[in-house]
Design a protein around this motif. Sequence first.
Motif, PDB file in Angstrom:
ATOM      1  N   GLU A 121       0.831  -1.199   0.000  1.00  0.00           N
ATOM      2  CA  GLU A 121       0.000   0.000   0.000  1.00  0.00           C
ATOM      3  C   GLU A 121       0.872   1.258   0.000  1.00  0.00           C
ATOM      4  O   GLU A 121       0.568   2.251  -0.663  1.00  0.00           O
ATOM      5  CB  GLU A 121      -0.906  -0.012   1.231  1.00  0.00           C
ATOM      6  CG  GLU A 121      -2.201   0.755   1.050  1.00  0.00           C
ATOM      7  CD  GLU A 121      -3.177   0.494   2.185  1.00  0.00           C
ATOM      8  OE1 GLU A 121      -3.403   1.415   2.985  1.00  0.00           O
ATOM      9  OE2 GLU A 121      -3.689  -0.641   2.269  1.00  0.00           O
ATOM     10  N   LEU A 122       1.970   1.206   0.746  1.00  0.00           N
ATOM     11  CA  LEU A 122       2.912   2.326   0.764  1.00  0.00           C
ATOM     12  C   LEU A 122       3.565   2.481  -0.606  1.00  0.00           C
ATOM     13  O   LEU A 122       3.685   3.603  -1.119  1.00  0.00           O
ATOM     14  CB  LEU A 122       3.979   2.101   1.833  1.00  0.00           C
ATOM     15  CG  LEU A 122       5.112   3.129   1.879  1.00  0.00           C
ATOM     16  CD1 LEU A 122       4.574   4.541   2.095  1.00  0.00           C
ATOM     17  CD2 LEU A 122       6.119   2.767   2.976  1.00  0.00           C
ATOM     18  N   ALA A 123       3.965   1.375  -1.212  1.00  0.00           N
ATOM     19  CA  ALA A 123       4.570   1.436  -2.543  1.00  0.00           C
ATOM     20  C   ALA A 123       3.600   2.032  -3.558  1.00  0.00           C
ATOM     21  O   ALA A 123       3.989   2.860  -4.398  1.00  0.00           O
ATOM     22  CB  ALA A 123       5.001   0.034  -2.985  1.00  0.00           C
ATOM     23  N   GLU A 124       2.346   1.637  -3.469  1.00  0.00           N
ATOM     24  CA  GLU A 124       1.357   2.169  -4.410  1.00  0.00           C
ATOM     25  C   GLU A 124       1.103   3.648  -4.152  1.00  0.00           C
ATOM     26  O   GLU A 124       0.892   4.427  -5.084  1.00  0.00           O
ATOM     27  CB  GLU A 124       0.051   1.377  -4.296  1.00  0.00           C
ATOM     28  CG  GLU A 124      -1.005   1.753  -5.333  1.00  0.00           C
ATOM     29  CD  GLU A 124      -0.527   1.629  -6.774  1.00  0.00           C
ATOM     30  OE1 GLU A 124      -1.051   2.375  -7.628  1.00  0.00           O
ATOM     31  OE2 GLU A 124       0.380   0.810  -7.047  1.00  0.00           O
ATOM     32  N   ALA A 125       1.142   4.050  -2.875  1.00  0.00           N
ATOM     33  CA  ALA A 125       0.974   5.470  -2.548  1.00  0.00           C
ATOM     34  C   ALA A 125       2.107   6.290  -3.151  1.00  0.00           C
ATOM     35  O   ALA A 125       1.893   7.407  -3.653  1.00  0.00           O
ATOM     36  CB  ALA A 125       0.931   5.662  -1.036  1.00  0.00           C
ATOM     37  N   ILE A 126       3.320   5.758  -3.125  1.00  0.00           N
ATOM     38  CA  ILE A 126       4.463   6.443  -3.729  1.00  0.00           C
ATOM     39  C   ILE A 126       4.230   6.647  -5.224  1.00  0.00           C
ATOM     40  O   ILE A 126       4.470   7.734  -5.771  1.00  0.00           O
ATOM     41  CB  ILE A 126       5.756   5.632  -3.479  1.00  0.00           C
ATOM     42  CG1 ILE A 126       6.140   5.720  -1.995  1.00  0.00           C
ATOM     43  CG2 ILE A 126       6.898   6.125  -4.373  1.00  0.00           C
ATOM     44  CD1 ILE A 126       7.259   4.793  -1.592  1.00  0.00           C
ATOM     45  N   ARG A 127       3.734   5.627  -5.876  1.00  0.00           N
ATOM     46  CA  ARG A 127       3.463   5.744  -7.322  1.00  0.00           C
ATOM     47  C   ARG A 127       2.345   6.758  -7.585  1.00  0.00           C
ATOM     48  O   ARG A 127       2.404   7.541  -8.534  1.00  0.00           O
ATOM     49  CB  ARG A 127       3.077   4.376  -7.886  1.00  0.00           C
ATOM     50  CG  ARG A 127       4.167   3.321  -7.753  1.00  0.00           C
ATOM     51  CD  ARG A 127       3.746   1.991  -8.362  1.00  0.00           C
ATOM     52  NE  ARG A 127       4.744   0.968  -8.100  1.00  0.00           N
ATOM     53  CZ  ARG A 127       4.597  -0.004  -7.210  1.00  0.00           C
ATOM     54  NH1 ARG A 127       3.461  -0.107  -6.503  1.00  0.00           N
ATOM     55  NH2 ARG A 127       5.560  -0.886  -7.005  1.00  0.00           N
ATOM     56  N   ARG A 128       1.324   6.730  -6.756  1.00  0.00           N
ATOM     57  CA  ARG A 128       0.166   7.604  -6.974  1.00  0.00           C
ATOM     58  C   ARG A 128       0.502   9.077  -6.770  1.00  0.00           C
ATOM     59  O   ARG A 128       0.048   9.933  -7.538  1.00  0.00           O
ATOM     60  CB  ARG A 128      -0.980   7.178  -6.049  1.00  0.00           C
ATOM     61  CG  ARG A 128      -1.624   5.839  -6.448  1.00  0.00           C
ATOM     62  CD  ARG A 128      -2.701   5.427  -5.470  1.00  0.00           C
ATOM     63  NE  ARG A 128      -3.815   6.388  -5.455  1.00  0.00           N
ATOM     64  CZ  ARG A 128      -4.836   6.322  -4.590  1.00  0.00           C
ATOM     65  NH1 ARG A 128      -4.866   5.370  -3.676  1.00  0.00           N
ATOM     66  NH2 ARG A 128      -5.794   7.217  -4.639  1.00  0.00           N
ATOM     67  N   VAL A 129       1.300   9.391  -5.739  1.00  0.00           N
ATOM     68  CA  VAL A 129       1.647  10.803  -5.540  1.00  0.00           C
ATOM     69  C   VAL A 129       2.506  11.312  -6.687  1.00  0.00           C
ATOM     70  O   VAL A 129       2.433  12.491  -7.059  1.00  0.00           O
ATOM     71  CB  VAL A 129       2.340  11.047  -4.171  1.00  0.00           C
ATOM     72  CG1 VAL A 129       1.403  10.727  -3.027  1.00  0.00           C
ATOM     73  CG2 VAL A 129       3.651  10.296  -4.052  1.00  0.00           C
ATOM     74  N   LEU A 130       3.306  10.442  -7.276  1.00  0.00           N
ATOM     75  CA  LEU A 130       4.099  10.852  -8.437  1.00  0.00           C
ATOM     76  C   LEU A 130       3.213  11.149  -9.641  1.00  0.00           C
ATOM     77  O   LEU A 130       3.600  11.927 -10.520  1.00  0.00           O
ATOM     78  CB  LEU A 130       5.123   9.770  -8.801  1.00  0.00           C
ATOM     79  CG  LEU A 130       6.420   9.778  -7.990  1.00  0.00           C
ATOM     80  CD1 LEU A 130       7.301   8.613  -8.407  1.00  0.00           C
ATOM     81  CD2 LEU A 130       7.170  11.095  -8.168  1.00  0.00           C
ATOM     82  N   ARG A 131       2.036  10.537  -9.661  1.00  0.00           N
ATOM     83  CA  ARG A 131       1.081  10.819 -10.739  1.00  0.00           C
ATOM     84  C   ARG A 131       0.239  12.058 -10.428  1.00  0.00           C
ATOM     85  O   ARG A 131      -0.664  12.404 -11.186  1.00  0.00           O
ATOM     86  CB  ARG A 131       0.151   9.615 -10.953  1.00  0.00           C
ATOM     87  CG  ARG A 131       0.858   8.361 -11.450  1.00  0.00           C
ATOM     88  CD  ARG A 131      -0.120   7.358 -12.034  1.00  0.00           C
ATOM     89  NE  ARG A 131      -1.067   6.844 -11.049  1.00  0.00           N
ATOM     90  CZ  ARG A 131      -0.902   5.700 -10.373  1.00  0.00           C
ATOM     91  NH1 ARG A 131       0.188   4.967 -10.568  1.00  0.00           N
ATOM     92  NH2 ARG A 131      -1.815   5.291  -9.512  1.00  0.00           N
ATOM     93  N   GLY A 132       0.519  12.692  -9.298  1.00  0.00           N
ATOM     94  CA  GLY A 132      -0.206  13.903  -8.943  1.00  0.00           C
ATOM     95  C   GLY A 132      -1.426  13.671  -8.081  1.00  0.00           C
ATOM     96  O   GLY A 132      -2.195  14.600  -7.838  1.00  0.00           O
ATOM     97  N   GLU A 133      -1.609  12.462  -7.594  1.00  0.00           N
ATOM     98  CA  GLU A 133      -2.768  12.159  -6.752  1.00  0.00           C
ATOM     99  C   GLU A 133      -2.472  12.455  -5.284  1.00  0.00           C
ATOM    100  O   GLU A 133      -1.310  12.508  -4.865  1.00  0.00           O
ATOM    101  CB  GLU A 133      -3.152  10.682  -6.896  1.00  0.00           C
ATOM    102  CG  GLU A 133      -3.560  10.271  -8.296  1.00  0.00           C
ATOM    103  CD  GLU A 133      -3.923   8.801  -8.373  1.00  0.00           C
ATOM    104  OE1 GLU A 133      -4.553   8.288  -7.416  1.00  0.00           O
ATOM    105  OE2 GLU A 133      -3.564   8.157  -9.373  1.00  0.00           O
ATOM    106  N   ARG A 134      -3.510  12.618  -4.509  1.00  0.00           N
ATOM    107  CA  ARG A 134      -3.388  12.746  -3.064  1.00  0.00           C
ATOM    108  C   ARG A 134      -3.936  11.474  -2.442  1.00  0.00           C
ATOM    109  O   ARG A 134      -5.031  11.030  -2.797  1.00  0.00           O
ATOM    110  CB  ARG A 134      -4.134  13.973  -2.561  1.00  0.00           C
ATOM    111  CG  ARG A 134      -4.070  14.152  -1.051  1.00  0.00           C
ATOM    112  CD  ARG A 134      -4.422  15.553  -0.636  1.00  0.00           C
ATOM    113  NE  ARG A 134      -3.319  16.468  -0.892  1.00  0.00           N
ATOM    114  CZ  ARG A 134      -3.286  17.735  -0.497  1.00  0.00           C
ATOM    115  NH1 ARG A 134      -4.321  18.247   0.140  1.00  0.00           N
ATOM    116  NH2 ARG A 134      -2.259  18.498  -0.755  1.00  0.00           N
TER     117      ARG A 134
END
Length: 212
Positions: A121-134
Amino acid sequence: MTDETAQTPVRRVRVLLAEDQGMVREALAALLGLEEDIDVVAQVSRGDEVVDAAVAHEVQVAVLDIEMPGMTGIEAAALLRGRRPETKIVIATTFGRPGYLRRAMEAGADAFLVKDAPAAELAEAIRRVLRGERVIDPVLAAAALAEGANPLTARERDVLAAAADGAVNADIAGRLHLSEGTVRNYLSMAIQKTEARNRAEAVRIAREKGWL
């Protein structure tokens, strides 16, 4: 002859981990290192080491704990946002308190997760914030909405935090460059707003809610 089966190399994300507990930090680094697109390029154990490490290693994502020596993760997030705004900030903490969430978002954090979430979940959060998501833990988000805003002003928080170690008004006044009367007024307001009976209880309540 071109090898049609050749694949484009995966672009790896440069990550900083800030966590004061060595075993926890190393475990997170090891788990994130298993992801094919994540590189933990820097690790620090103090909040006041975050900005320099992030700049030196040109990190794309900083994963910060909240309670660290030197400076809290929330304070470090605010400084990092000003110094290196292109770095995304993920707060990963044991303390899932609504007040912390609000303060983290105000400091410029892009994600807020609790540490009992799976590493994936942390790894996916890292990817998502790089895509501009919160990315925000949904249970904590709901609790923050129900809790409401932090009622303490910045100065009331400063004075209450200074009183946490049992310091007397004169010491607090000297530390914060205020008069003793002003300190008394701020403490009185903090006690009233937290609905506490005294300053010690006000400190406890404010900490439990993540207001300090």
